[in-house]
Design a protein around this motif. Structure first.
Motif, PDB file in Angstrom:
ATOM      1  N   GLU A  64       0.236   7.436   8.504  1.00  0.00           N
ATOM      2  CA  GLU A  64      -0.182   6.373   7.588  1.00  0.00           C
ATOM      3  C   GLU A  64       0.845   5.248   7.553  1.00  0.00           C
ATOM      4  O   GLU A  64       0.488   4.067   7.489  1.00  0.00           O
ATOM      5  CB  GLU A  64      -0.385   6.948   6.187  1.00  0.00           C
ATOM      6  CG  GLU A  64      -1.568   7.888   6.081  1.00  0.00           C
ATOM      7  CD  GLU A  64      -1.811   8.404   4.672  1.00  0.00           C
ATOM      8  OE1 GLU A  64      -2.801   9.133   4.473  1.00  0.00           O
ATOM      9  OE2 GLU A  64      -1.019   8.068   3.757  1.00  0.00           O
ATOM     10  N   CYS A  71      -8.967   2.204   2.641  1.00  0.00           N
ATOM     11  CA  CYS A  71      -9.592   2.689   3.872  1.00  0.00           C
ATOM     12  C   CYS A  71     -10.871   3.478   3.625  1.00  0.00           C
ATOM     13  O   CYS A  71     -11.453   4.034   4.556  1.00  0.00           O
ATOM     14  CB  CYS A  71      -8.593   3.535   4.657  1.00  0.00           C
ATOM     15  SG  CYS A  71      -7.173   2.585   5.251  1.00  0.00           S
ATOM     16  N   ILE A 130       1.347  -4.774   6.908  1.00  0.00           N
ATOM     17  CA  ILE A 130       1.525  -4.599   5.464  1.00  0.00           C
ATOM     18  C   ILE A 130       2.980  -4.906   5.110  1.00  0.00           C
ATOM     19  O   ILE A 130       3.905  -4.454   5.790  1.00  0.00           O
ATOM     20  CB  ILE A 130       1.160  -3.163   5.038  1.00  0.00           C
ATOM     21  CG1 ILE A 130      -0.321  -2.876   5.335  1.00  0.00           C
ATOM     22  CG2 ILE A 130       1.481  -2.926   3.576  1.00  0.00           C
ATOM     23  CD1 ILE A 130      -1.298  -3.715   4.567  1.00  0.00           C
ATOM     24  N   ALA A 187       0.243   1.310   8.634  1.00  0.00           N
ATOM     25  CA  ALA A 187       0.523   0.207   7.700  1.00  0.00           C
ATOM     26  C   ALA A 187       1.452  -0.819   8.335  1.00  0.00           C
ATOM     27  O   ALA A 187       1.233  -2.031   8.224  1.00  0.00           O
ATOM     28  CB  ALA A 187       1.126   0.757   6.411  1.00  0.00           C
ATOM     29  N   GLN A 188       2.483  -0.345   9.013  1.00  0.00           N
ATOM     30  CA  GLN A 188       3.410  -1.277   9.654  1.00  0.00           C
ATOM     31  C   GLN A 188       2.709  -2.057  10.759  1.00  0.00           C
ATOM     32  O   GLN A 188       2.883  -3.279  10.872  1.00  0.00           O
ATOM     33  CB  GLN A 188       4.627  -0.526  10.210  1.00  0.00           C
ATOM     34  CG  GLN A 188       5.636  -1.441  10.878  1.00  0.00           C
ATOM     35  CD  GLN A 188       6.999  -0.808  11.064  1.00  0.00           C
ATOM     36  OE1 GLN A 188       7.660  -0.432  10.111  1.00  0.00           O
ATOM     37  NE2 GLN A 188       7.442  -0.689  12.304  1.00  0.00           N
ATOM     38  N   LEU A 217       5.633  -0.888   1.352  1.00  0.00           N
ATOM     39  CA  LEU A 217       5.108   0.460   1.157  1.00  0.00           C
ATOM     40  C   LEU A 217       5.614   1.038  -0.154  1.00  0.00           C
ATOM     41  O   LEU A 217       6.787   0.870  -0.510  1.00  0.00           O
ATOM     42  CB  LEU A 217       5.530   1.383   2.297  1.00  0.00           C
ATOM     43  CG  LEU A 217       4.842   1.162   3.638  1.00  0.00           C
ATOM     44  CD1 LEU A 217       5.456   2.074   4.702  1.00  0.00           C
ATOM     45  CD2 LEU A 217       3.347   1.398   3.536  1.00  0.00           C
ATOM     46  N   THR A 259       0.839  -1.182   0.000  1.00  0.00           N
ATOM     47  CA  THR A 259       0.000   0.000   0.000  1.00  0.00           C
ATOM     48  C   THR A 259       0.879   1.238   0.000  1.00  0.00           C
ATOM     49  O   THR A 259       2.104   1.140  -0.015  1.00  0.00           O
ATOM     50  CB  THR A 259      -0.984   0.006   1.195  1.00  0.00           C
ATOM     51  OG1 THR A 259      -1.976   1.008   0.992  1.00  0.00           O
ATOM     52  CG2 THR A 259      -0.283   0.267   2.510  1.00  0.00           C
ATOM     53  N   GLN A 313      -3.632   3.358  -0.055  1.00  0.00           N
ATOM     54  CA  GLN A 313      -4.177   3.325   1.293  1.00  0.00           C
ATOM     55  C   GLN A 313      -5.522   4.039   1.383  1.00  0.00           C
ATOM     56  O   GLN A 313      -6.449   3.551   2.043  1.00  0.00           O
ATOM     57  CB  GLN A 313      -3.194   3.949   2.301  1.00  0.00           C
ATOM     58  CG  GLN A 313      -3.657   3.820   3.731  1.00  0.00           C
ATOM     59  CD  GLN A 313      -2.603   4.095   4.783  1.00  0.00           C
ATOM     60  OE1 GLN A 313      -2.934   4.475   5.907  1.00  0.00           O
ATOM     61  NE2 GLN A 313      -1.335   3.900   4.451  1.00  0.00           N
ATOM     62  N   ALA A 331       1.808   5.303   1.573  1.00  0.00           N
ATOM     63  CA  ALA A 331       1.817   6.123   2.788  1.00  0.00           C
ATOM     64  C   ALA A 331       2.334   7.492   2.406  1.00  0.00           C
ATOM     65  O   ALA A 331       3.286   7.614   1.636  1.00  0.00           O
ATOM     66  CB  ALA A 331       2.693   5.496   3.868  1.00  0.00           C
ATOM     67  N   THR A 356       9.599  -1.408   7.596  1.00  0.00           N
ATOM     68  CA  THR A 356       8.836  -1.946   6.471  1.00  0.00           C
ATOM     69  C   THR A 356       9.550  -1.706   5.149  1.00  0.00           C
ATOM     70  O   THR A 356      10.023  -0.589   4.887  1.00  0.00           O
ATOM     71  CB  THR A 356       7.431  -1.303   6.411  1.00  0.00           C
ATOM     72  OG1 THR A 356       6.765  -1.554   7.648  1.00  0.00           O
ATOM     73  CG2 THR A 356       6.615  -1.893   5.282  1.00  0.00           C
TER      74      THR A 356
END
Length: 278
Positions: A40, A206, A49, A44-45, A52, A33, A202, A35, A69
């Motif tokens: 964000e 979302c 996910i 995600a982390q 990135l 995704t 993202q 960020a 990540t």
């Protein structure tokens, strides 16, 4: 968690390495995704996910939120004009902690980056910034002829030294046939589930996109939550203004009082003092 050194020579840890992603080709799915900031990135982390995708200018902010990540920094096509500009930007991003760099520019640009040891991701299929070349924003690879053109471009990209490719809005069946036949790590955005990496912005995942693309799916309703949040903001500000004007705020509960007896002493002292404006 893997221990690495960044291109800039700093020790770091990562959830994945390029070698891990290559080893996972055809055996597991990776989730990717975007960020834009540390909030964000941290979300995600925390959500687990794998990968990135960010713009290189946001790298420091994203790394602050997701230090571990695997992150690909996009060298945006219009930001860097010459091959040397692209090369400098790629080295700068890798030095700052990017694990890979993305470019939609020429095979030569990919080769220049790869020759310096950088992990490079290209972009084929529908490339929105180049969409005029294929007649506009449309699906790609829906005919065998066009899918074979994609195969040739994938071969050229691999020969240039890329390790991965973003495939946007390509027919699912075409990816299912092509992905196992290329050494490139395939990233699907709107290209079905047969690729190695599934990519979704993202804000799309979302539910925070006003007019999401056809391939997007919302798994939450941040837009709705944001509307409610803004309604609460207006409620609070309006009530605050009203309370100030009608004397309801500040009140005794939100104000500080003098110690017992001190108010009277103050008034006596003020009465004895020469007036301020004499």
């Amino acid at each position: 968690m893997k221990r690495i050194y960044t291109f800039g020579g700093h020790p770091a840890t990562r959830n994945l390495t390029v070698a891990d992603i290559k080893a996972g080709k055809g055996t597991r799915k990776f989730v990717q995704t975007t960020a834009l900031n540390r909030t964000e990135a941290a979300a995600a982390q925390a959500a687990g996910i794998d990968h990135l995708s960010i713009v290189d200018h946001d790298l420091a902010e994203v790394r602050a939120g997701a230090p571990d990540t695997f992150t690909t920094a996009a060298l945006m096509a219009s930001d860097y004009e010459t091959h040397q500009d692209i090369l400098r930007a790629g080295i700068r991003a890798a030095t700052a902690g990017a694990d890979a760099v993305y470019t939609l520019r020429s095979f030569k640009a990919v080769e220049l980056l790869a020759d310096e040891g950088l992990a490079v991701q290209g972009h084929l299929g529908l490339v929105p910034r180049l969409s005029t070349q294929i007649g506009g924003l449309r699906a790609y690879g829906r005919t065998a002829y066009e899918a074979m053109q994609l195969v040739e471009d994938l071969r050229r990209l691999e020969d240039a030294g890329a390790y991965a490719v973003e495939l946007e809005c390509v027919a699912d069946e075409a990816i299912a046939e092509i992905s196992p036949r290329t050494g490139l790590i395939t990233h699907s955005i709107g290209s079905g589930g047969a690729a190695d990496v599934i990519f979704l912005f993202q804000e799309d995942a979302c539910g925070d996109t006003p007019n999401p693309p056809r391939h997007a799916k919302a798994f939450a309703d941040m837009a709705g939550a944001r509307t409610k949040l803004e309604a609460e903001r207006m409620k609070g500000l309006t009530a605050y203004r009203t309370a100030v004007l009608d004397g309801g705020y500040p009140d005794t509960a939100t104000s500080i009082g003098m110690k017992p007896g001190e108010h009277e002493k103050l008034r006596e002292a003020l009465d004895k003092r020469r007036p301020f404006h004499e």
